[in-house]
Design a protein around this motif. Structure first.
Motif, PDB file in Angstrom:
ATOM      1  N   SER A 289       0.829  -1.203   0.000  1.00  0.00           N
ATOM      2  CA  SER A 289       0.000   0.000   0.000  1.00  0.00           C
ATOM      3  C   SER A 289       0.867   1.258   0.000  1.00  0.00           C
ATOM      4  CB  SER A 289      -0.925  -0.005   1.222  1.00  0.00           C
ATOM      5  OG  SER A 289      -1.747  -1.153   1.225  1.00  0.00           O
ATOM      6  N   MET A 290       1.929   1.244   0.806  1.00  0.00           N
ATOM      7  CA  MET A 290       2.832   2.397   0.833  1.00  0.00           C
ATOM      8  C   MET A 290       3.541   2.563  -0.501  1.00  0.00           C
ATOM      9  SD  MET A 290       4.440   1.789   4.644  1.00  0.00           S
ATOM     10  CE  MET A 290       5.660   3.072   4.440  1.00  0.00           C
ATOM     11  N   ALA A 291       3.937   1.447  -1.103  1.00  0.00           N
ATOM     12  CA  ALA A 291       4.641   1.520  -2.385  1.00  0.00           C
ATOM     13  C   ALA A 291       3.745   2.117  -3.470  1.00  0.00           C
ATOM     14  CB  ALA A 291       5.115   0.130  -2.791  1.00  0.00           C
ATOM     15  N   VAL A 292       2.468   1.737  -3.483  1.00  0.00           N
ATOM     16  CA  VAL A 292       1.547   2.304  -4.460  1.00  0.00           C
ATOM     17  C   VAL A 292       1.362   3.803  -4.202  1.00  0.00           C
ATOM     18  CG1 VAL A 292      -0.834   2.272  -5.303  1.00  0.00           C
ATOM     19  CG2 VAL A 292       0.367   0.116  -4.872  1.00  0.00           C
ATOM     20  N   ASP A 293       1.301   4.193  -2.930  1.00  0.00           N
ATOM     21  CA  ASP A 293       1.207   5.631  -2.623  1.00  0.00           C
ATOM     22  C   ASP A 293       2.397   6.394  -3.186  1.00  0.00           C
ATOM     23  OD1 ASP A 293      -1.165   5.312  -1.325  1.00  0.00           O
ATOM     24  OD2 ASP A 293      -0.296   5.226   0.678  1.00  0.00           O
ATOM     25  N   TYR A 294       3.594   5.875  -2.980  1.00  0.00           N
ATOM     26  CA  TYR A 294       4.785   6.539  -3.497  1.00  0.00           C
ATOM     27  C   TYR A 294       4.785   6.549  -5.023  1.00  0.00           C
ATOM     28  CZ  TYR A 294       6.534   6.212   1.293  1.00  0.00           C
ATOM     29  OH  TYR A 294       6.688   6.322   2.640  1.00  0.00           O
ATOM     30  N   GLY A 295       4.284   5.448  -5.605  1.00  0.00           N
ATOM     31  CA  GLY A 295       4.179   5.413  -7.064  1.00  0.00           C
ATOM     32  C   GLY A 295       3.228   6.474  -7.580  1.00  0.00           C
ATOM     33  N   VAL A 296       2.150   6.711  -6.839  1.00  0.00           N
ATOM     34  CA  VAL A 296       1.201   7.766  -7.212  1.00  0.00           C
ATOM     35  C   VAL A 296       1.877   9.140  -7.133  1.00  0.00           C
ATOM     36  CG1 VAL A 296      -0.914   8.937  -6.500  1.00  0.00           C
ATOM     37  CG2 VAL A 296      -0.848   6.430  -6.609  1.00  0.00           C
ATOM     38  N   PHE A 297       2.706   9.350  -6.114  1.00  0.00           N
ATOM     39  CA  PHE A 297       3.425  10.627  -6.019  1.00  0.00           C
ATOM     40  C   PHE A 297       4.246  10.882  -7.289  1.00  0.00           C
ATOM     41  CE2 PHE A 297       3.665   9.975  -1.150  1.00  0.00           C
ATOM     42  CZ  PHE A 297       2.340  10.342  -1.037  1.00  0.00           C
ATOM     43  N   LEU A 298       4.938   9.838  -7.745  1.00  0.00           N
ATOM     44  CA  LEU A 298       5.777   9.995  -8.942  1.00  0.00           C
ATOM     45  C   LEU A 298       4.925  10.172 -10.189  1.00  0.00           C
ATOM     46  CD1 LEU A 298       8.501   7.294  -8.173  1.00  0.00           C
ATOM     47  CD2 LEU A 298       8.811   9.767  -8.169  1.00  0.00           C
ATOM     48  N   ALA A 299       3.811   9.433 -10.270  1.00  0.00           N
ATOM     49  CA  ALA A 299       2.961   9.551 -11.453  1.00  0.00           C
ATOM     50  C   ALA A 299       2.311  10.926 -11.519  1.00  0.00           C
ATOM     51  CB  ALA A 299       1.899   8.458 -11.431  1.00  0.00           C
ATOM     52  N   GLU A 300       2.054  11.538 -10.382  1.00  0.00           N
ATOM     53  CA  GLU A 300       1.401  12.847 -10.357  1.00  0.00           C
ATOM     54  C   GLU A 300       2.296  13.936 -10.937  1.00  0.00           C
ATOM     55  OE1 GLU A 300      -1.621  14.013  -9.499  1.00  0.00           O
ATOM     56  OE2 GLU A 300      -2.357  11.967  -9.258  1.00  0.00           O
ATOM     57  N   VAL A 301       3.605  13.863 -10.657  1.00  0.00           N
ATOM     58  CA  VAL A 301       4.494  14.919 -11.154  1.00  0.00           C
ATOM     59  C   VAL A 301       4.924  14.685 -12.589  1.00  0.00           C
ATOM     60  CG1 VAL A 301       5.317  15.446  -8.851  1.00  0.00           C
ATOM     61  CG2 VAL A 301       6.538  13.764 -10.211  1.00  0.00           C
ATOM     62  N   GLY A 302       4.804  13.418 -13.062  1.00  0.00           N
ATOM     63  CA  GLY A 302       5.140  13.138 -14.455  1.00  0.00           C
ATOM     64  C   GLY A 302       6.605  13.410 -14.742  1.00  0.00           C
ATOM     65  N   ASP A 303       6.865  14.120 -15.832  1.00  0.00           N
ATOM     66  CA  ASP A 303       8.242  14.375 -16.258  1.00  0.00           C
ATOM     67  C   ASP A 303       8.688  15.807 -16.006  1.00  0.00           C
ATOM     68  OD1 ASP A 303       8.704  11.803 -17.206  1.00  0.00           O
ATOM     69  OD2 ASP A 303       7.745  12.236 -19.136  1.00  0.00           O
TER      70      ASP A 303
END
Length: 314
Positions: A289-303
């Protein structure tokens, strides 16, 4: 910036993770023994064993139960059970055991024994010979001989024994159940529980109880249902991520790293021959669950320019 310059090489990491998962997952096995979840103090364990050696060697997790709708029915089942346990002891399926039949046979058995003693030819002569062979003085048993000539008394009941000096001992065998009455047999040294269970199962109303096996079975069922729930939850999380981004690349960036991390973790456990239990599953769920949260953080900022700051924070 280093990761941006070597972006193609980064694909080696998920490739290695997938390879490790393929190799490690088949070696994974579960652990359902609840004893693994606690660590006993060696000194206290030795003291416990010393006390048990002096007081009783009966198992605290294995027993046999004779059940009946009434007290007499339960005692009749217990009579048959005692015979089966004698055979089990001779076969090496069980060590010493403690059964109430020595104190209280069923009324049916008491009546049949009384009738046999009174009707058997030369019963008293044979009993006298046996007493002499064992070193007893037969004259001391003359009151018993006179008792055999009188009409038999009514069968002994549990209430009679409970009211006697043996009451505390007798009451430890009896269980009041919602469906009737049960009489417990304490057992020891059960090297083959399956063999004893098979023998006891042939008697209607008799049950072999192995608390350790019951708890392990329940734990295994709970572990399986937990895995199923985690899988369903992960599928819903993936659907939410896809619905949020509507982009395969960003959805994969948010979801796959956590999934691979969990796969690699359990693969390493399998290769290290460390069984996975319910606590490990709960911990893995939290980590995923924490890993998916962190993945969402990265997906939100994009490139954009914030990705390196976010990546550093993660």
């Amino acid at each position: 910036s280093v990761m941006r310059r070597h972006r193609p090489a980064l694909f080696a990491l998920p490739a290695l993770a997938v390879a490790l998962i393929v190799v490690g997952i088949p070696t994974l096995h579960g652990a359902d023994d609840l004893k693994r979840l606690t660590t006993l103090d060696p000194d206290l364990l030795r003291q416990d064993e010393a006390v048990r050696a002096r007081v009783t060697r009966f198992s605290s997790t294995q027993s046999v139960l004779a059940v009946g709708a009434t007290e007499e029915e339960a005692l009749q089942v217990n009579d048959q059970l005692a015979v089966a346990l004698e055979a089990a002891e001779r076969a090496g399926e069980i060590g010493p055991y403690r059964n109430i039949r020595g104190l209280l046979p069923s009324a049916r058995l008491q009546t049949s024994v009384a009738a046999a003693a009174r009707s058997a030819p030369h019963f008293w002569e044979n009993l006298q010979s046996a007493l002499v062979a064992e070193g007893f003085r037969p004259a001391l048993f003359e009151p018993f001989h006179a008792h055999l000539a009188a009409p038999p008394p009514p069968p002994l009941t549990f209430a009679d024994v409970a009211a006697s000096p043996l009451g505390d001992l007798a009451r430890s065998f009896r269980l009041q159940l919602s469906t009737g009455v049960g009489f417990l047999t304490l057992v020891s040294e059960v090297p083959r529980p399956a063999a004893l269970a098979a023998r006891v199962s042939q008697l209607p109303g008799a049950h072999f109880i192995d608390q350790g096996a019951v708890m392990a079975s329940a734990n295994a069922s709970y572990r399986t249902s937990t895995i199923d729930s985690v899988a369903v939850g992960a599928a819903f999380v993936l659907l939410l991520i896809v619905a949020r981004y509507r982009d395969l690349r960003r959805s994969a960036a948010a979801f796959i790293p956590g999934l691979l991390a969990v796969g690699v973790t359990v693969s390493v456990l399998g290769l290290a021959h460390i069984p996975i239990d319910i606590l490990a599953l709960v911990a893995l769920l939290m980590v995923f669950s924490m890993a998916v949260d962190y993945g969402v953080f990265l997906a939100e900022v994009g490139d954009d320019e914030r990705v390196e700051t976010t990546l550093l924070a993660v």
